[in-house]
Design a protein around this motif. Structure first.
Motif, mmCIF file in Angstrom:
data_model
loop_
_atom_site.group_PDB
_atom_site.id
_atom_site.type_symbol
_atom_site.label_atom_id
_atom_site.label_comp_id
_atom_site.label_asym_id
_atom_site.label_seq_id
_atom_site.Cartn_x
_atom_site.Cartn_y
_atom_site.Cartn_z
ATOM 1 N N UNK A 91 -10.488 -8.705 -4.217
ATOM 2 C CA UNK A 91 -9.313 -7.879 -3.713
ATOM 3 C C UNK A 91 -8.066 -8.381 -4.060
ATOM 4 N N UNK A 92 -7.853 -9.675 -4.627
ATOM 5 C CA UNK A 92 -6.656 -10.266 -4.820
ATOM 6 C C UNK A 92 -5.585 -10.179 -3.825
ATOM 7 N N UNK A 93 -5.955 -10.712 -2.641
ATOM 8 C CA UNK A 93 -5.106 -10.797 -1.470
ATOM 9 C C UNK A 93 -4.306 -11.990 -1.786
ATOM 10 N N UNK A 94 -2.818 -11.921 -1.502
ATOM 11 C CA UNK A 94 -1.979 -12.954 -1.567
ATOM 12 C C UNK A 94 -1.927 -13.966 -0.235
ATOM 13 N N UNK B 229 -8.374 -2.098 4.997
ATOM 14 C CA UNK B 229 -9.523 -1.240 5.500
ATOM 15 C C UNK B 229 -10.572 -1.328 4.951
ATOM 16 N N UNK B 230 -11.363 -2.469 5.307
ATOM 17 C CA UNK B 230 -12.713 -2.621 4.530
ATOM 18 C C UNK B 230 -13.580 -1.383 4.600
ATOM 19 N N UNK C 12 -18.332 -5.975 6.579
ATOM 20 C CA UNK C 12 -17.394 -6.847 5.528
ATOM 21 C C UNK C 12 -15.928 -7.025 6.283
ATOM 22 N N UNK C 13 -15.664 -6.211 7.300
ATOM 23 C CA UNK C 13 -14.478 -6.414 8.090
ATOM 24 C C UNK C 13 -14.735 -7.745 9.032
ATOM 25 N N UNK C 14 -15.930 -7.760 9.592
ATOM 26 C CA UNK C 14 -16.315 -8.981 10.296
ATOM 27 C C UNK C 14 -16.472 -10.227 9.317
#
Length: 292
Positions: free
Chosen positions: A56-59, A68-69, A74-76
């Motif tokens: 996701x290329x999160x910073x 919002x997965x 995946x959220x957990x």
């Protein structure tokens, strides 16, 4: 040389303020945990979440937490790892432990916006702590259907152990034990935040501490509080210090050590790494400030 003398004077001023105060009220923000190495971006984030960053290329961890997965699995997968590394994993708690050595023998109380539980894990008395914004170690109903919270340690550790490809098994996705709705973190991010019995008890103890020391020689010690939620710690500390001529105020914060002009004469602001400054305060011999 003058700058070094000024810094030494501030350090000794704070040590003397701690030792001569009737009580110490500590207000702590994210800067204190950052000083202990609990960073939410950079090298630590890259080491702990390489798979999520690749996908996701999160910073940083915060951005990833609000994403919002597509599935609760995946959220957990993300949140279980997030909770584990910031709440249950062993850390170097040096700044917290130094602080406890400085104030542990005094009449103290802590109010904090931090949710990583590092105060209690470092040995601070649970009944002298008020976590205003929640706790990574607690879950609540997402509705919420009730004012209860639940410890998540065992479930989180199992999620971390069982997850594959950024996902936890479906049978580990948590549900509210009361109504069956999805579980969520007990963190103050909107009006669904649950203030349980423990929260109200801590709030009551905080108010009682302020009431008992209202007109006494009280030290307001602010550590690493930024500008995101100043109404919880910073502004009340400034206001209470201004209303009490016997009180003193100290702020230690890297890049954000300031106070209003009306309390400047009873205050000290130290711009620096909190852990290093606290260690200097601890090692201060208590010499005459005017002689520095």
């Amino acid at each position: 040389m003058r700058k070094e003398n000024d810094e030494a004077r501030k350090i000794c001023w704070l040590r003397n303020a701690i030792e001569t105060a009737d009580a110490v009220l500590i207000g702590a923000g994210a800067g204190l945990s950052a000083s202990a190495g609990i960073a939410y971006s950079g090298e630590r984030f890259e080491k702990l979440f390489p798979d999520f960053i690749k996908a996701y290329h999160f910073p940083d961890m915060y951005s990833a937490g609000f994403y919002p997965y597509d599935t609760p699995e995946e959220h957990w997968g993300y949140w279980s790892r997030y909770i584990y590394h910031n709440r249950y994993e062993e850390h170097d708690r040096g700044p917290y432990e130094t602080l406890l050595k400085l104030v542990g023998h005094r009449d103290y109380f802590v109010i904090t916006t931090n949710v990583d539980h590092q105060f209690q894990l470092s040995g601070f008395d649970k009944k002298r702590l008020f976590y205003t914004q929640g706790d990574y170690g607690l879950w609540q109903c997402s509705k919420p259907c009730c004012d209860k919270t639940w410890d998540n340690e065992a479930a989180v550790k199992r999620m971390v152990a069982e997850q594959r490809n950024r996902r936890v098994p479906s049978w580990l996705v948590p549900r509210c034990p009361v109504c069956g709705a999805p579980i969520m973190m007990n963190l103050r991010c909107d009006n669904t935040f649950v203030q349980d019995k423990g929260w109200y008890a801590a709030h009551s103890r905080y108010e009682d501490f302020i009431r008992r020391h209202k007109n006494m020689k009280l030290l307001f010690l602010e550590l690493g509080v930024g500008g995101n939620t100043p109404v919880i710690i910073k502004y009340p500390f400034w206001r209470m210090a201004a209303a009490n001529p016997k009180a003193s105020y100290a702020c230690i914060n890297l890049g954000e050590a300031v106070c209003p002009q009306d309390i400047a004469k009873q205050s000290v602001c130290i711009d620096g790494d909190i852990g290093k400054v606290l260690m200097e305060v601890k090692n201060c011999s208590g010499m005459d400030i005017e002689a520095v």
